[in-house]
Design a protein around this motif. Structure first.
Motif, PDB file in Angstrom:
ATOM      1  N   LYS A 154     -21.303   5.513  11.959  1.00 34.93           N
ATOM      2  CA  LYS A 154     -21.008   6.866  11.498  1.00 34.93           C
ATOM      3  C   LYS A 154     -19.625   7.236  11.990  1.00 34.93           C
ATOM      4  O   LYS A 154     -19.258   6.931  13.120  1.00 34.93           O
ATOM      5  CB  LYS A 154     -22.043   7.855  12.016  1.00 34.93           C
ATOM      6  CG  LYS A 154     -23.427   7.604  11.443  1.00 34.93           C
ATOM      7  CD  LYS A 154     -24.391   8.680  11.826  1.00 34.93           C
ATOM      8  CE  LYS A 154     -25.724   8.414  11.145  1.00 34.93           C
ATOM      9  NZ  LYS A 154     -26.553   9.588  11.069  1.00 34.93           N
ATOM     10  N   ARG A 156     -15.831   9.898  10.847  1.00 34.12           N
ATOM     11  CA  ARG A 156     -15.106  10.765   9.925  1.00 34.12           C
ATOM     12  C   ARG A 156     -14.007   9.921   9.311  1.00 34.12           C
ATOM     13  O   ARG A 156     -13.241   9.288  10.013  1.00 34.12           O
ATOM     14  CB  ARG A 156     -14.508  11.984  10.629  1.00 34.12           C
ATOM     15  CG  ARG A 156     -13.683  12.832   9.657  1.00 34.12           C
ATOM     16  CD  ARG A 156     -13.548  14.265  10.062  1.00 34.12           C
ATOM     17  NE  ARG A 156     -14.785  15.007  10.062  1.00 34.12           N
ATOM     18  CZ  ARG A 156     -15.387  15.530   8.981  1.00 34.12           C
ATOM     19  NH1 ARG A 156     -14.871  15.358   7.799  1.00 34.12           N
ATOM     20  NH2 ARG A 156     -16.505  16.212   9.095  1.00 34.12           N
ATOM     21  N   GLN A 157     -13.960   9.912   7.993  1.00 30.24           N
ATOM     22  CA  GLN A 157     -12.980   9.114   7.262  1.00 30.24           C
ATOM     23  C   GLN A 157     -11.857  10.017   6.750  1.00 30.24           C
ATOM     24  O   GLN A 157     -12.124  11.041   6.129  1.00 30.24           O
ATOM     25  CB  GLN A 157     -13.668   8.421   6.088  1.00 30.24           C
ATOM     26  CG  GLN A 157     -12.728   7.623   5.208  1.00 30.24           C
ATOM     27  CD  GLN A 157     -13.494   6.944   4.100  1.00 30.24           C
ATOM     28  OE1 GLN A 157     -14.240   6.003   4.340  1.00 30.24           O
ATOM     29  NE2 GLN A 157     -13.333   7.432   2.876  1.00 30.24           N
ATOM     30  N   TYR A 159      -8.927   9.768   4.205  1.00 29.96           N
ATOM     31  CA  TYR A 159      -8.437   8.954   3.103  1.00 29.96           C
ATOM     32  C   TYR A 159      -7.242   9.650   2.463  1.00 29.96           C
ATOM     33  O   TYR A 159      -7.307  10.844   2.119  1.00 29.96           O
ATOM     34  CB  TYR A 159      -9.549   8.762   2.057  1.00 29.96           C
ATOM     35  CG  TYR A 159      -9.102   8.061   0.799  1.00 29.96           C
ATOM     36  CD1 TYR A 159      -9.074   6.671   0.731  1.00 29.96           C
ATOM     37  CD2 TYR A 159      -8.709   8.777  -0.329  1.00 29.96           C
ATOM     38  CE1 TYR A 159      -8.660   6.020  -0.425  1.00 29.96           C
ATOM     39  CE2 TYR A 159      -8.301   8.135  -1.486  1.00 29.96           C
ATOM     40  CZ  TYR A 159      -8.274   6.755  -1.530  1.00 29.96           C
ATOM     41  OH  TYR A 159      -7.869   6.113  -2.669  1.00 29.96           O
ATOM     42  N   SER A 168     -13.904  13.232   5.151  1.00 30.47           N
ATOM     43  CA  SER A 168     -15.347  13.370   4.977  1.00 30.47           C
ATOM     44  C   SER A 168     -16.097  12.553   6.020  1.00 30.47           C
ATOM     45  O   SER A 168     -15.562  11.615   6.593  1.00 30.47           O
ATOM     46  CB  SER A 168     -15.761  12.909   3.572  1.00 30.47           C
ATOM     47  OG  SER A 168     -15.452  11.544   3.399  1.00 30.47           O
ATOM     48  N   ARG A 169     -17.353  12.931   6.259  1.00 30.17           N
ATOM     49  CA  ARG A 169     -18.242  12.157   7.114  1.00 30.17           C
ATOM     50  C   ARG A 169     -18.731  10.983   6.289  1.00 30.17           C
ATOM     51  O   ARG A 169     -18.977  11.105   5.095  1.00 30.17           O
ATOM     52  CB  ARG A 169     -19.447  12.990   7.574  1.00 30.17           C
ATOM     53  CG  ARG A 169     -19.112  14.152   8.445  1.00 30.17           C
ATOM     54  CD  ARG A 169     -18.817  13.809   9.884  1.00 30.17           C
ATOM     55  NE  ARG A 169     -19.825  12.949  10.472  1.00 30.17           N
ATOM     56  CZ  ARG A 169     -19.572  11.996  11.358  1.00 30.17           C
ATOM     57  NH1 ARG A 169     -18.357  11.790  11.783  1.00 30.17           N
ATOM     58  NH2 ARG A 169     -20.519  11.248  11.851  1.00 30.17           N
ATOM     59  N   LYS A 170     -18.859   9.828   6.931  1.00 33.26           N
ATOM     60  CA  LYS A 170     -19.320   8.651   6.213  1.00 33.26           C
ATOM     61  C   LYS A 170     -20.293   7.879   7.093  1.00 33.26           C
ATOM     62  O   LYS A 170     -20.134   7.820   8.303  1.00 33.26           O
ATOM     63  CB  LYS A 170     -18.143   7.769   5.826  1.00 33.26           C
ATOM     64  CG  LYS A 170     -18.498   6.698   4.808  1.00 33.26           C
ATOM     65  CD  LYS A 170     -17.270   6.282   4.069  1.00 33.26           C
ATOM     66  CE  LYS A 170     -17.591   5.987   2.644  1.00 33.26           C
ATOM     67  NZ  LYS A 170     -16.412   5.674   1.875  1.00 33.26           N
ATOM     68  N   GLU A 186     -23.818   2.570   1.695  1.00 35.22           N
ATOM     69  CA  GLU A 186     -22.698   3.440   2.020  1.00 35.22           C
ATOM     70  C   GLU A 186     -23.032   4.848   1.527  1.00 35.22           C
ATOM     71  O   GLU A 186     -23.498   5.010   0.405  1.00 35.22           O
ATOM     72  CB  GLU A 186     -21.457   2.907   1.285  1.00 35.22           C
ATOM     73  CG  GLU A 186     -20.191   3.633   1.505  1.00 35.22           C
ATOM     74  CD  GLU A 186     -19.011   2.939   0.815  1.00 35.22           C
ATOM     75  OE1 GLU A 186     -17.908   3.448   0.985  1.00 35.22           O
ATOM     76  OE2 GLU A 186     -19.196   1.928   0.104  1.00 35.22           O
ATOM     77  N   SER A 187     -22.818   5.851   2.380  1.00 34.99           N
ATOM     78  CA  SER A 187     -23.056   7.229   1.960  1.00 34.99           C
ATOM     79  C   SER A 187     -22.034   8.151   2.596  1.00 34.99           C
ATOM     80  O   SER A 187     -21.532   7.874   3.693  1.00 34.99           O
ATOM     81  CB  SER A 187     -24.481   7.675   2.302  1.00 34.99           C
ATOM     82  OG  SER A 187     -24.748   7.505   3.673  1.00 34.99           O
ATOM     83  N   SER A 188     -21.719   9.230   1.915  1.00 33.96           N
ATOM     84  CA  SER A 188     -20.734  10.201   2.399  1.00 33.96           C
ATOM     85  C   SER A 188     -21.404  11.543   2.610  1.00 33.96           C
ATOM     86  O   SER A 188     -22.413  11.850   1.981  1.00 33.96           O
ATOM     87  CB  SER A 188     -19.605  10.373   1.382  1.00 33.96           C
ATOM     88  OG  SER A 188     -18.883   9.201   1.255  1.00 33.96           O
ATOM     89  N   GLY A 189     -20.798  12.330   3.495  1.00 38.50           N
ATOM     90  CA  GLY A 189     -21.262  13.692   3.711  1.00 38.50           C
ATOM     91  C   GLY A 189     -22.411  13.852   4.671  1.00 38.50           C
ATOM     92  O   GLY A 189     -23.021  14.898   4.733  1.00 38.50           O
TER      93      GLY A 189
END
Length: 190
Positions: A154, A156-157, A159, A168-170, A186-189
């Protein structure tokens, strides 16, 4: 608990998390007591100790920086370190527009989002990456937890590509395949 101390659903979940990450109960299924109907007092919430993760958080950008230090523990800490390195290599390949290495970071069982076929997803990713003049992917607060041949990373990305800038959190779920950690989901948020 700090955000909503009146929420009666939080204490049992926090207890489960603590039990799952307890070093004395590896491989055992936790048994939780039935929570009382009353909400925890503010003093109980303040005295609660934070849950330890399998890796310390890194506050510096992860790409180009050393990975977070794993918790001591022999083979487990080596798995945490190698899973962290796999995540960092994935971000580095993406930033370098090295599509072969980027796509190679995904497990053959990876299921793309929105019911897209794997070949269409790869084609779409290749076009999006190669089509950018430059890409920058930085990871902050990388935390990796390993359980056998499965790991969860986990972070914070950050980009950046052209005028587009997204933070976003990834979450990446990884599976150990031989000596390599590969992305299986893979999931975001979150």
């Amino acid at each position: 608990l700090q955000l909503d101390s009146a929420n009666a659903a939080v204490p049992p979940k926090l207890a489960l998390i603590r039990e799952l990450f307890s070093p004395t109960n590896k491989g055992q299924r936790p048994v939780l007591p039935v929570p009382p109907a009353a909400a925890p007092t503010p003093s109980a919430a303040a005295s609660a100790k934070p849950v330890a993760t399998a890796a310390a958080a890194s506050s510096a950008p992860a790409v180009g920086a050393a990975p977070a230090k794993p918790v001591a523990g022999g083979a487990a800490s080596e798995d945490v370190k190698s899973a962290e390195e796999a995540v960092l290599a994935w971000a580095k390949a993406w930033s370098a527009k090295d599509v072969t290495s980027y796509l190679g970071a995904y497990d053959k069982g990876f299921v793309p989002p929105a019911n897209q076929s794997r070949s269409m997803w790869e084609k779409d990713r290749r076009n999006r990456i190669v089509g950018k003049a430059s890409i920058s992917v930085k990871l902050d607060n990388l935390q990796v937890a390993v359980d056998g041949k499965l790991a969860v990373a986990k972070f914070r990305q950050q980009y950046h590509a052209g005028a587009l800038s997204v933070s976003s959190r990834k979450t990446l779920e990884l599976v150990k395949s031989g000596e390599r950690w590969l992305i299986s989901k893979e999931s975001s948020g979150n």
